[in-house]
Design a protein around this motif. Structure first.
Motif, short mmCIF file in Angstrom:
data_model
loop_
_atom_site.label_atom_id
_atom_site.label_comp_id
_atom_site.label_asym_id
_atom_site.label_seq_id
_atom_site.Cartn_x
_atom_site.Cartn_y
_atom_site.Cartn_z
N GLN A 133 -4.93 0.12 -1.53
CA GLN A 133 -5.26 -1.02 -0.66
C GLN A 133 -3.98 -1.64 -0.13
O GLN A 133 -2.93 -1.53 -0.78
CB GLN A 133 -6.01 -2.09 -1.43
CG GLN A 133 -7.34 -1.67 -2.03
CD GLN A 133 -8.40 -1.29 -1.03
OE1 GLN A 133 -9.28 -0.50 -1.33
NE2 GLN A 133 -8.30 -1.82 0.18
N SER A 134 -4.10 -2.33 0.99
CA SER A 134 -2.97 -3.09 1.52
C SER A 134 -3.36 -4.56 1.64
O SER A 134 -4.47 -4.88 2.06
CB SER A 134 -2.59 -2.57 2.91
OG SER A 134 -1.61 -3.42 3.48
N GLY A 186 -12.92 3.46 -1.46
CA GLY A 186 -11.90 3.27 -2.52
C GLY A 186 -12.43 3.68 -3.88
O GLY A 186 -11.68 3.70 -4.86
N HIS A 193 -12.43 -4.56 9.97
CA HIS A 193 -10.97 -4.71 9.96
C HIS A 193 -10.39 -4.86 11.36
O HIS A 193 -9.41 -5.58 11.54
CB HIS A 193 -10.31 -3.56 9.22
CG HIS A 193 -8.82 -3.60 9.29
ND1 HIS A 193 -8.11 -4.69 8.86
CD2 HIS A 193 -7.91 -2.73 9.79
CE1 HIS A 193 -6.83 -4.48 9.08
NE2 HIS A 193 -6.68 -3.30 9.65
N LYS A 223 -4.04 -7.61 7.24
CA LYS A 223 -5.28 -7.13 6.64
C LYS A 223 -6.27 -8.28 6.40
O LYS A 223 -5.89 -9.44 6.42
CB LYS A 223 -4.97 -6.41 5.31
CG LYS A 223 -4.02 -5.23 5.48
CD LYS A 223 -4.54 -4.19 6.45
CE LYS A 223 -3.67 -2.95 6.59
NZ LYS A 223 -2.40 -3.15 7.26
N ASN A 255 -7.06 3.38 1.66
CA ASN A 255 -8.11 2.43 2.08
C ASN A 255 -7.49 1.13 2.61
O ASN A 255 -8.07 0.05 2.46
CB ASN A 255 -9.04 2.16 0.89
CG ASN A 255 -10.36 1.56 1.32
OD1 ASN A 255 -10.83 1.82 2.43
ND2 ASN A 255 -10.95 0.74 0.47
N LEU A 280 -11.13 -2.31 2.75
CA LEU A 280 -11.60 -3.11 1.62
C LEU A 280 -12.98 -3.70 1.93
O LEU A 280 -13.14 -4.33 2.98
CB LEU A 280 -10.58 -4.23 1.34
CG LEU A 280 -10.85 -5.13 0.13
CD1 LEU A 280 -10.93 -4.35 -1.17
CD2 LEU A 280 -9.80 -6.23 0.02
N CYS A 299 0.85 -1.20 0.00
CA CYS A 299 0.00 0.00 0.00
C CYS A 299 0.89 1.25 0.00
O CYS A 299 0.57 2.25 -0.64
CB CYS A 299 -0.90 -0.03 1.24
SG CYS A 299 -2.02 1.35 1.38
#
Ligand SMILES: Cc1ncc(COP(=O)(O)O)c(C=O)c1O
Length: 373
Positions: free
Chosen positions: A175-176, A167, A290, A181, A153, A157, A55
């Motif tokens: 994104q990561s 996003g 998350h 994650k 973000n 996600l 990310c």
């Protein structure tokens, strides 16, 4: 010990990695890279997705795409991971640190206007814990001042703001897929491009400043050095891993929702009785599940709490130290920032263990022990 995080495999990763070897294609943009990109484009309804090595690197690509000039400023929350600011500083921007809202811990949109100057180029938002920032207001401010919005973000996600995926609001989003994650390939990321005019240059930046992507598609007959860039393409070994996980995204999200709800249900009475604040999810936000955090009454109580959990073989962690007060943040003028909410939250927040295959037995242990604190 119940660890804070435990990497999760859906079970098909090794098989798909073996296929990548069988395909004799393990560098970037191979068959699995293309599949994973298309999957994300379709799942989120994004114009174009480019997989990246992290990310942080996707954020750096965003910074290069901005063509920052000396003196240009970007507005970032102070309460975030270093990369949100670092990526832009690496490419010449001065970060201007914004405070966060006390409820969602997202950038406080009501405090943005006074931070905008004639040098401001972009507002970088972070959907903290996968709960959407107030995008209507933020997009309005950006439009009024001709600024670009970039969504970091990393946490968000599959989260939504007013029924639209996080996003998909900013010109660019990142994104990561780091181990911590919801969906992972160990280390990885993606750049989401919502404004098609950025796509061709983004491909070039990701391929060491060359037009190699155009060459592979047969759009030019040889490839050459045309712009700035670096080596940001994700290997097909990791893309195969990621593809396996993306195939199971729905199941992963259901598991995480159940974990989050378990925590909430089993801690809410204790929280009220002990002056502890649980996460607040606005009605118009669908969170990404998350993380589960607690806001303890004070730094002292948080320190005791983390120690107590450790003694009971539970690993809980805190983050982030305010960026405007970090050594680097201060060198960049951060001390002038006024971020009282960031400073307060940074001392009180603690994250509980949260990973995809957390067993009910583990959740029972954690919640019982927390309830005894
Ligand atoms: C908000 C935020 N942005 C960026 C990153 C960096 O992600 P990566 O490790 O994929 O570079 C993280 C990492 O956790 C993060 O939390």
């Amino acid at each position: 010990m119940i660890t804070f995080n435990r990497p999760y495999c859906v079970g098909t990763e090794a098989e798909l990695i073996a296929t990548a070897f069988a395909n004799k294609s393990i560098s970037g943009d191979g068959p699995f890279g293309k599949k994973a990109q298309t999957q994300l484009e379709e799942q989120l309804g994004v114009e174009k997705v480019l997989l990246t090595t992290s990310c942080t690197h996707a954020l750096e690509m965003a910074a290069i795409l901005l063509d920052l000039q000396p003196g240009d400023e970007i507005i970032v929350p102070s309460y975030t991971f270093v990369s949100t600011a670092l990526a832009f500083v690496m490419h010449g921007a001065k970060p201007v640190f914004a405070d966060i809202r006390p409820d969602t811990l997202n950038i406080d949109e009501t405090k943005l206007e006074p931070l905008v100057t004639h040098r401001t180029r972009a507002i970088v938002v972070v959907h903290y814990a996968g709960i959407g920032c107030e995008m209507d207001t933020i997009m309005g401010i950006a439009k009024q001042h001709s600024l670009i919005v970039i969504e970091d973000n990393a946490h968000g996600l599959y989260g939504k703001y007013k029924e639209k995926y996080l996003g998909t609001f900013g010109t660019l989003a990142t994104q990561s897929f780091h181990e911590t994650k919801n969906i992972t390939c160990g280390e990885g990321g993606a750049l989401l491009i919502n404004e098609p005019s950025y796509s061709e240059r983004a491909e070039i930046i990701r391929e060491k400043g060359t037009n190699r992507s155009l060459f592979f598609r047969g759009e030019v007959d040889k490839y050459t050095w045309v712009d700035k860039g670096s080596s940001y393409v994700l290997s097909d070994i990791l893309a195969a891993f990621l593809h396996a996980q993306l195939n199971e995204a729905d199941k992963i999200q259901i598991k995480r929702k159940a974990i989050w709800n378990y925590y909430y249900e089993h801690l809410k009475d204790w929280a009220i009785a002990n002056d502890v604040r649980l996460p607040i999810i606005p009605e118009h936000c669908e969170q990404a599940y998350h993380m589960f955090y607690l806001l303890m009454p004070s730094l002292e109580i948080r320190t005791h709490f983390i120690k107590y959990l450790k003694e009971n073989e539970i690993s809980a962690v805190f983050h982030y130290l305010p960026l405007h007060k970090s050594d680097m943040g201060r060198k960049l003028g951060g001390e002038q920032s006024h971020c009282p909410v960031t400073e307060n939250v940074s001392e009180r927040l603690v994250r509980l263990p949260f990973f995809n295959d957390m067993a009910e037995e583990e959740l029972t242990i954690v919640t019982k022990i927390v309830n005894h604190f």
